[in-house]
Motif scaffolding. Structure first.
Motif, short mmCIF file in Angstrom:
data_model
loop_
_atom_site.label_atom_id
_atom_site.label_comp_id
_atom_site.label_asym_id
_atom_site.label_seq_id
_atom_site.Cartn_x
_atom_site.Cartn_y
_atom_site.Cartn_z
N LYS A 216 -37.81 -37.32 2.21
CA LYS A 216 -38.82 -36.35 3.38
C LYS A 216 -38.11 -35.15 3.56
O LYS A 216 -37.28 -34.58 3.74
CB LYS A 216 -39.52 -37.28 4.74
N ARG A 219 -39.56 -31.16 8.81
CA ARG A 219 -40.99 -31.00 8.55
C ARG A 219 -41.33 -31.91 8.99
O ARG A 219 -42.22 -32.61 10.19
CB ARG A 219 -41.65 -30.13 8.08
N ASN A 220 -41.79 -33.07 8.65
CA ASN A 220 -41.95 -34.72 8.43
C ASN A 220 -41.31 -35.21 9.45
O ASN A 220 -42.15 -36.00 9.62
CB ASN A 220 -42.37 -34.51 7.14
N SER A 221 -39.84 -35.38 8.93
CA SER A 221 -38.77 -36.68 9.23
C SER A 221 -38.58 -35.67 11.01
O SER A 221 -38.45 -37.32 11.69
CB SER A 221 -38.15 -36.86 8.41
N GLY A 223 -40.39 -34.03 12.39
CA GLY A 223 -42.43 -33.66 13.74
C GLY A 223 -42.18 -34.33 14.67
O GLY A 223 -42.59 -33.51 15.77
#
Ligand code: SAH
Length: 266
Positions: A216, A219-221, A223
């Motif tokens: 990922k 930004r996603n991991s 977040g």
């Protein structure tokens, strides 16, 4: 020595004299060194180190090995044997002012990672460490960003120590031979650490989180820990993945988490 190797204790005893000499040469023990060996076993390395260091500590879990080891080393120097579990052992108390520890060991592979972390938490008192480990683990320890093997172990160790792989050892050097190849590695804790890290807990959590979903983007991991804007402030691309980040990048991100937390509490 009338002792059968025990799997439970990760016992693979070294018997190749050429390899043992290379190990001793890499460690290069001096008389004033404060040496401690983890898992001396039947003394393959101990009997070579002790005459050079004159005095050393060993930490060995298997009580059946203690008496034979004491006997074997009796005329070689002063050996202090601690019949204890290295994972729970307080290495700090062996370090004396002006005499930081030099740690060595052909480690049981099943405990190598927790043991490295346990030792690094005491790194203020450790000069260097030399270990025989699974080759695959040494590759991960020393990995640079960008590759598949670069991960949590690489970042957590390199944030505190210089990691130098020294040489490979085939399984034939051991009795019984392990199923995997081994490598010998040097770790030198840096004091102060190479990068400023304000809070180790936050650093450790962030690194774990980033690599727990390594495919990922940050930004996603990350977040839940750090907003996209907060990541951007550090100059790091929120669209990057964990394996692309340097140790310094992780330090900057972790320090950012701390300052964001502080701001929100003001
Ligand atoms: N240094 C020796 C033995 C290596 S085998 C040689 O090179 O031949 C690993 C050794 O670590 C064994 O002696 C085993 O009994 C010991 N050991 C295993 N778990 C341990 C632990 N938790 N703490 C201390 N020693 C341990």
């Amino acid at each position: 020595m009338n002792h059968r190797p025990r799997k439970r204790f990760g016992q693979n005893f070294l018997h190749d004299p050429g390899i043992i000499q290379r190990i001793v040469h890499a460690i290069d023990p001096q008389q004033d060194d404060n040496l401690v060996e983890i898992g001396p076993g039947r003394g393959a390395i101990t009997t070579e180190l002790l005459p050079l260091a004159h005095h050393m500590h060993v930490v060995e879990l298997d009580r059946n090995l203690i008496e034979p080891l004491a006997h074997l080393c009796a005329s070689l120097g002063e050996l202090e044997i601690h019949n204890r579990d290295a994972l729970k052992f307080d290495f700090n108390h062996l370090a004396l002012p002006g005499h930081p520890l030099r740690v060595v060991g052909n480690l049981p592979y099943n405990i190598s990672t927790p043991l490295l972390f346990h030792l690094l938490n005491q790194s203020g008192r450790i000069l260097d460490m030399h270990f025989m480990l699974q080759k695959e683990v040494v590759d991960r320890m020393a990995a640079a960003p960008g590759g598949k093997v670069y991960g949590r172990l690489s970042v957590m160790l390199q944030a505190r120590a210089d990691v130098t792989p020294l040489f490979h050892i085939g399984s034939g050097a051991f009795n019984p031979p392990p199923k995997v190849d081994s490598a010998f590695v040097r770790l030198q804790p840096c004091d102060p650490p190479p990068y400023r890290i304000d809070d180790w807990d936050i650093f450790s959590k962030l690194v774990r989180q980033a690599f727990s979903q390594r495919r990922k983007t940050l930004r996603n991991s990350l977040g839940k820990i750090l907003s996209t804007e907060a990541i951007e402030v550090t100059g790091i691309d929120p669209g990057a993945r964990a394996e692309q980040l340097s140790v310094e990048d992780f330090a900057n991100l972790a320090n950012r988490v701390l300052s964001v937390n502080r701001l929100s509490h003001e």
